[in-house]
Design a protein around this motif. Structure first.
Motif, PDB file in Angstrom:
ATOM      1  N   ILE A 585       0.848  -1.191   0.000  1.00  0.00           N
ATOM      2  CA  ILE A 585       0.000   0.000   0.000  1.00  0.00           C
ATOM      3  C   ILE A 585       0.882   1.240   0.000  1.00  0.00           C
ATOM      4  O   ILE A 585       1.804   1.355   0.802  1.00  0.00           O
ATOM      5  CB  ILE A 585      -0.925   0.023   1.237  1.00  0.00           C
ATOM      6  CG1 ILE A 585      -1.870  -1.185   1.218  1.00  0.00           C
ATOM      7  CG2 ILE A 585      -1.719   1.317   1.301  1.00  0.00           C
ATOM      8  CD1 ILE A 585      -2.757  -1.293   2.441  1.00  0.00           C
ATOM      9  N   ILE A 608      -3.823   0.966  -3.229  1.00  0.00           N
ATOM     10  CA  ILE A 608      -3.706  -0.452  -2.914  1.00  0.00           C
ATOM     11  C   ILE A 608      -3.726  -1.244  -4.218  1.00  0.00           C
ATOM     12  O   ILE A 608      -4.731  -1.228  -4.943  1.00  0.00           O
ATOM     13  CB  ILE A 608      -4.857  -0.914  -2.010  1.00  0.00           C
ATOM     14  CG1 ILE A 608      -4.947  -0.003  -0.769  1.00  0.00           C
ATOM     15  CG2 ILE A 608      -4.683  -2.364  -1.603  1.00  0.00           C
ATOM     16  CD1 ILE A 608      -6.139  -0.288   0.104  1.00  0.00           C
ATOM     17  N   ARG A 624      -7.188  -4.035   4.523  1.00  0.00           N
ATOM     18  CA  ARG A 624      -7.562  -2.633   4.371  1.00  0.00           C
ATOM     19  C   ARG A 624      -8.483  -2.185   5.493  1.00  0.00           C
ATOM     20  O   ARG A 624      -8.339  -1.095   6.056  1.00  0.00           O
ATOM     21  CB  ARG A 624      -8.257  -2.441   3.017  1.00  0.00           C
ATOM     22  CG  ARG A 624      -8.600  -1.002   2.692  1.00  0.00           C
ATOM     23  CD  ARG A 624      -9.559  -0.915   1.536  1.00  0.00           C
ATOM     24  NE  ARG A 624     -10.894  -1.369   1.897  1.00  0.00           N
ATOM     25  CZ  ARG A 624     -11.928  -1.362   1.086  1.00  0.00           C
ATOM     26  NH1 ARG A 624     -11.779  -0.969  -0.164  1.00  0.00           N
ATOM     27  NH2 ARG A 624     -13.110  -1.775   1.483  1.00  0.00           N
TER      28      ARG A 624
END
Length: 640
Positions: A585, A608, A624
């Motif tokens: 990320i 991402i 996430r």
């Protein structure tokens, strides 16, 4: 009360509980309710509806935990609906919405419940359905080539699904009129949020009973309890009306894709230009553009030839011909108001809103400010201010109207026609300023359709009437402004709008001051396939969708120092967690955004990279979600 007669319930309260707080709460009950039934539960000193997700006998729950425990759970309230109010497929979609868009779970489930739920007049009788395995549907892209006959592109496909339900999804109610009139022999059901409860209830009951139904609808139809759904058609996929402006904030075509997977339904996507993500998804990189009757005019050359008017020589001739032959003409202006901004000739300052950092737009005075023909309006907070004589920054410069808005374009055409001794035909304005309601916009469109030799000045508002008008000529002024936004989709959206306008008329004149810009050059050369390939290559190298997911975190505060401090703390937490978990990320920011409505803005961007499989995507969503737990409830989270 005997413990054996008590049940431990997992319930989703149908209210907004800010993330990262718990979204599913536990209660106890004296009876065993159905899964997906609706009850009331106590929540923060009030009683609210809640959806039952699971029910376990208390004695069994203790055995599962392998120990005695004392608990302090609240008792449920009354039963609103003892039977399920949503199907398992709808439950699946609600969880998907909450996961994909990091939205509170309560509004996601509430999204699938009609307003009349719980009223005795509308008893709910649903087939609960069974757990279904997600199946990748057959997907096809159908280009919009002609607005008048576009419905024919779907006709044969719809007829291939006898005994099944079909959903034709449209972005706006104005599009419903066109398809409803075109498909009268198929006896479609029409659905939108403006219908009364009885009509929505009757349709819901018909669909939930498994009766094959052809439905033409806005995004509301995606929340119905579908049975035997065989085909979903998403018309005008790029239309911004598909974005929900209330929580959960989702993109309807994405929800349609998930619905198709749940029902193994065929999926048709249509537009004048495929979105780059759709082109990647359906492998449309070699998609070719059909030739059209349009002409691109270089306005720089016009200036060199001493034509300083916003109307090219070619367009002036066409306007004269249209008036003489009583033809219909549409003049498209990308900007509302009179002029996009007010500029100081001395210091170069543009006048900005006192509540925001946004540039004030010059408008004709409709706000009641006395002795002012023009005034300034903020398009973000609707603040209205009078035009001052001097620059608010240097106090000595002369302010000048810059740029071309729809109101100035109308004024200049009237002046030019008067100089040519040509009687001006009726001129209409269609914009969000002149038509604030559907009824007002319909009145303008109907007047344009009914009267010959009419000139309609319009902004992007015209796309709402994509299928309902067919002028002889569309002229696009300042086409470059369509891409003049700080947006990574700007070129794609500008090209899409230009192509759509060319499909709405017999002939199109496109005026540009930058004929070498990507959208104009693509249209001139017909190289849409190369445009898509270049966009995909650029997005892959710069890590943009469809190769990644972009999450925007926004924090606002009246104190700029507190806004910056909070943003730095959260960004540092996220970066540390990304490094600790070795996540793929990228964390960008914080960066200072535009002040809006008196609040100072800080933004953090997360990129991402997309996972290679559905299993990996599920794991990535969990990562996430855990990461976003670091973000407080005061932050706004949005995707792409």
């Amino acid at each position: 009360m005997n413990e054996a007669e008590q049940y431990l319930l997992e319930v989703v309260p149908l209210v907004t509980i800010p993330r990262p707080e718990a979204q599913i709460l536990s209660y106890y009950c004296d009876h065993d309710p159905d899964i997906n039934s609706l009850i009331t539960v106590p929540f923060r000193n009030r009683s609210i509806p809640g959806l039952v997700l699971a029910s376990t006998p208390v004695a069994q729950a203790k055995r599962m935990l392998k120990k005695d425990f004392s608990f302090s759970l609240k008792h449920t309230g009354k039963v609103i609906s003892p039977t399920p109010v949503i199907t398992l497929a709808q439950q699946n979609l609600a969880f998907w919405l909450a996961s994909k868009y990091h939205a509170p779970l309560g509004p996601c489930f509430k999204n699938f419940l009609p307003n009349f739920i719980g009223k005795k007049k509308y008893p709910i009788n649903l087939l609960p359905g069974t757990e279904t395995k997600l199946t990748e549907p057959k997907k096809t892209f159908i280009p919009l080539t002609d607005t008048a006959s576009h419905y024919k592109n779907y006709l044969s496909i719809i007829k291939k699904h006898p005994g099944q339900s079909v959903l034709l999804l449209v972005p706006e109610t104005t599009h419903l009129d066109y398809f409803a009139q075109s498909y009268t022999t198929l006896k479609p059901e029409i659905l939108h949020s403006g219908l009364n409860n009885q009509k929505i209830y009757d349709l819901q009951q018909k669909i939930s009973a498994g009766q094959p139904t052809f439905v033409i609808a806005t995004r509301l139809a995606l929340t119905l309890p579908w049975q035997k759904l065989g085909l979903i058609i998403v018309d005008s996929e790029s239309n911004p009306a598909y974005y929900s402006d209330t929580t959960p904030k989702y993109f309807a075509p994405d929800l349609a894709r998930q619905l198709a997977k749940l029902h193994s339904a065929e999926l048709i996507i249509s537009d004048t230009l495929p979105r780059v993500e759709t082109a990647y998804e359906l492998d449309l990189s070699n998609w070719k553009l059909e030739n059209g009757n349009w002409k691109i005019v270089d306005m720089v050359s016009e200036i060199k030839d001493a034509n300083y008017s916003p109307f090219s020589t070619e367009l002036k001739e066409q306007i004269q011909t249209s008036i003489a032959e009583k033809k219909k003409l549409v003049i498209f202006v990308p900007r509302k108001g009179y002029a996009p901004y007010l500029l100081c000739k001395k210091c170069g300052e543009t006048v900005r809103c006192k509540n925001c950092d946004h540039t004030l737009v010059v408008h004709r005075n409709e706000s009641g400010i006395k002795n002012q023909e023009l005034n300034l309006i903020c398009h973000h907070c609707e603040n209205t201010e009078p035009i001052t004589a001097v620059c608010p920054k240097c106090k000595g410069g002369i302010l000048e109207y810059k740029g071309l808005g729809i109101q100035k374009a109308m004024e200049k055409l009237k002046v030019w026609l008067d100089r040519q001794n040509i009687t001006a035909p009726p001129m209409l304005e269609l914009s969000n300023d002149s038509a604030t309601t559907r009824a007002e916009a319909d009145k303008i469109i109907n007047e344009f359709r009914a009267n010959p030799s009419t000139i309609l000045f319009t902004t992007q508002k015209i796309f709402s009437y994509l299928y309902l008008i067919k002028p002889d000529l569309i002229a696009i002024l300042n086409a470059d402004l369509l891409a003049n936004f700080a947006n990574w989709r700007a070129d794609e959206e500008a090209l899409h709008d230009l192509l759509t306008l060319t499909k709405m008329s017999e002939q199109t004149i496109i005026q540009s001051y930058h004929v070498d810009s990507t959208p104009i050059k693509t249209l001139a050369e017909g190289g849409v396939d190369q445009f898509i390939k270049n966009e995909l290559a650029n997005r892959q190298s710069l890590n943009y969708p469809p190769f990644c997911e972009i999450i925007k975190l926004v924090y606002r505060h009246r104190d700029p120092r507190k806004a910056l401090q909070e943003a730095r703390i959260v960004a540092e937490k996220i970066k540390n967690e990304v490094a600790k978990q070795k996540l793929t990320i990228s964390v960008l920011g914080p960066v200072t955004g535009l002040r809006e409505k008196g609040l100072f803005t800080q933004e953090i961007i997360l990129k991402i990279k997309n996972a290679a499989s559905a299993e990996a995507t599920a794991g990535q969503r969990k990562e996430r979600s855990n990461l976003l737990r670091l973000v407080g409830s005061q932050w706004r989270v949005s995707l792409d």
